[in-house]
Design an enzyme around this catalytic site. Structure first.
Site, PDB file in Angstrom:
ATOM      1  N   THR A  62      40.051  37.759  61.366  1.00  0.00           N
ATOM      2  CA  THR A  62      41.442  37.631  60.926  1.00  0.00           C
ATOM      3  C   THR A  62      42.452  38.292  61.867  1.00  0.00           C
ATOM      4  OG1 THR A  62      42.946  38.272  59.115  1.00  0.00           O
ATOM      5  CG2 THR A  62      41.131  39.753  59.547  1.00  0.00           C
TER       6      THR A  62
ATOM      7  N   TYR B 288      41.351  45.307  53.781  1.00  0.00           N
ATOM      8  CA  TYR B 288      40.824  44.002  54.210  1.00  0.00           C
ATOM      9  C   TYR B 288      40.664  43.965  55.729  1.00  0.00           C
ATOM     10  CZ  TYR B 288      40.983  39.057  55.534  1.00  0.00           C
ATOM     11  OH  TYR B 288      40.734  37.833  56.114  1.00  0.00           O
TER      12      TYR B 288
ATOM     13  N   LYS C 226      37.171  43.667  57.968  1.00  0.00           N
ATOM     14  CA  LYS C 226      36.931  42.587  58.927  1.00  0.00           C
ATOM     15  C   LYS C 226      36.672  43.157  60.319  1.00  0.00           C
ATOM     16  CE  LYS C 226      37.436  38.396  57.616  1.00  0.00           C
ATOM     17  NZ  LYS C 226      36.299  37.485  57.301  1.00  0.00           N
TER      18      LYS C 226
ATOM     19  N   GLY D 104      34.939  26.613  50.763  1.00  0.00           N
ATOM     20  CA  GLY D 104      36.283  27.154  51.003  1.00  0.00           C
ATOM     21  C   GLY D 104      37.118  26.185  51.823  1.00  0.00           C
ATOM     22  N   GLN D 105      38.377  26.570  52.074  1.00  0.00           N
ATOM     23  CA  GLN D 105      39.249  25.608  52.770  1.00  0.00           C
ATOM     24  C   GLN D 105      38.847  25.409  54.235  1.00  0.00           C
ATOM     25  OE1 GLN D 105      43.393  26.625  52.285  1.00  0.00           O
ATOM     26  NE2 GLN D 105      43.078  28.793  52.718  1.00  0.00           N
TER      27      GLN D 105
END
Ligand SMILES: NC(=O)c1ccc[n+]([C@@H]2O[C@H](COP(=O)([O-])OP(=O)(O)OC[C@H]3O[C@@H](n4cnc5c(N)ncnc54)[C@H](OP(=O)(O)O)[C@@H]3O)[C@@H](O)[C@H]2O)c1
Length: 300
Positions: free
Chosen positions: A103, A127, A131, A10-11
């Protein structure tokens, strides 16, 4: 020090691997792909991880398609909440440090000042809820050995493997193709380069930061509209950003109107994290969108 990275394609994971020497030159990093360990299979986590020696486990995996998560809550909770709990348990059993990525979407966005690590979370979409449960389960399982790093609005050279590309690339493409981009101006957040987030994370590990929650974001804040304007201006594209409301850009998931994170706790340990505009400039230069950086690349 042996570091095992999950989600390395992933980034953020890519930049942790790129900048690993900043952690320590004696650091040895290994990574596992989704093929080797699909973290949505809870029973596989303990079994697969037991084959690898590590002192630090960094979990960069995540189900972060915010709109799709509304309809795929089971998958989101499996990857974002239950998988990290199993990882924390493995780390506890071998006294390894667990570094987990969370996040800004754990917050509801009602604040008007940057969120501190001590502020009460209250997610407004699936989401964010998944998280937050991940954070809570980790803290219940292994608070004494876990670092939870909340990041936000990421852009990195690898592009998001979950979403395909990132906001910067989308704006550049639309600006070039259409000469105009319509972008929401009523959501304010912390644009964050994965290069700077990775360096800060590695520095936290290297400095053996105390367990707990950390806000790992670039300094400064912006609305998505301001972020788009800056991208277009720095890239020198003759295009216009048009502000719209989030109501005009309707999407299945609600998003916090304000999710700026205060990064002072991290800065006190690793030094000032650069402003996002400077980070964007480095990103654009590295990707070849502009000829060279306006300023020399800063190190955390
Ligand atoms: N992107 C953002 O703006 C943002 C904002 C706040 C927080 N975050 C959090 O930051 C973390 C990293 O984000 P990112 O942008 O770097 O994500 P990304 O580019 O989408 O990378 C996610 C990584 O997780 C892996 N992965 C996903 N599901 C998996 C599974 N079931 N089993 C094993 N590996 C799996 C992916 O593997 P494949 O390449 O095989 O798919 C990829 O390597 C995530 O936890 C995300 O929730 C991201």
């Amino acid at each position: 020090m042996k570091v095992l990275v999950l989600g390395a394609s992933g980034q953020l994971g890519t930049d942790i691997l790129r900048f690993r020497v900043e952690c320590s030159d004696s650091v040895e990093v290994i990574s596992l792909s989704r093929k080797e360990l699909d973290v949505s299979d809870a029973s596989a986590i303990g079994a697969v991880l037991s084959d690898y020696p590590f002192d630090v486990l960094i979990n960069c995996t995540g189900y972060h398609k915010v709109d799709e998560a509304e309809e795929h809550a089971t998958e989101a909770f499996a990857i974002n909440a239950h998988a990290p709990r199993h990882m924390a348990a493995v780390c506890r059993a071998r006294s390894a440090t667990f570094v987990h990525i969370s996040t800004d979407y754990v917050f509801d966005g009602r604040s008007h000042k940057p969120y501190l690590e001590t502020d009460a979370p209250s997610p407004i979409n699936v989401y964010g809820a998944s998280k937050l449960l991940g954070e809570s389960l980790i803290l219940r399982e292994y608070a004494e050995g876990s670092l939870i790093a909340r990041v936000a609005s990421l852009f990195g050279i690898a592009g998001s493997s979950g979403k395909g590309g990132n906001f910067v690339e989308t704006i550049l493409r639309l600006a070039r193709e259409k000469g105009e981009v319509r972008v929401v101006h009523d959501i304010r957040m912390s644009p964050t380069s994965t290069a700077d987030a990775a360096k800060a994370l590695l520095a936290l590990i290297h400095k053996r930061a105390a367990p707990g929650i950390y806000h790992v974001v670039n300094s400064g804040d912006a609305t998505w509209f301001e972020f788009a304007q800056e991208i277009i201006q720095q890239a020198g594209i003759a295009a216009k950003a048009v502000p719209i409301t989030s109501q005009e850009f309707s999407s299945p998931a609600a998003r916090p109107a304000y999710s700026v994170l205060d990064n002072q706790k991290v800065a006190k340990i690793v030094g000032l994290i650069p402003d996002w505009r400077e980070a964007l400039n480095r990103y654009l230069a590295e990707k070849g969108h502009i000829r060279q950086c306006a300023s020399s690349a800063s190190k955390i």
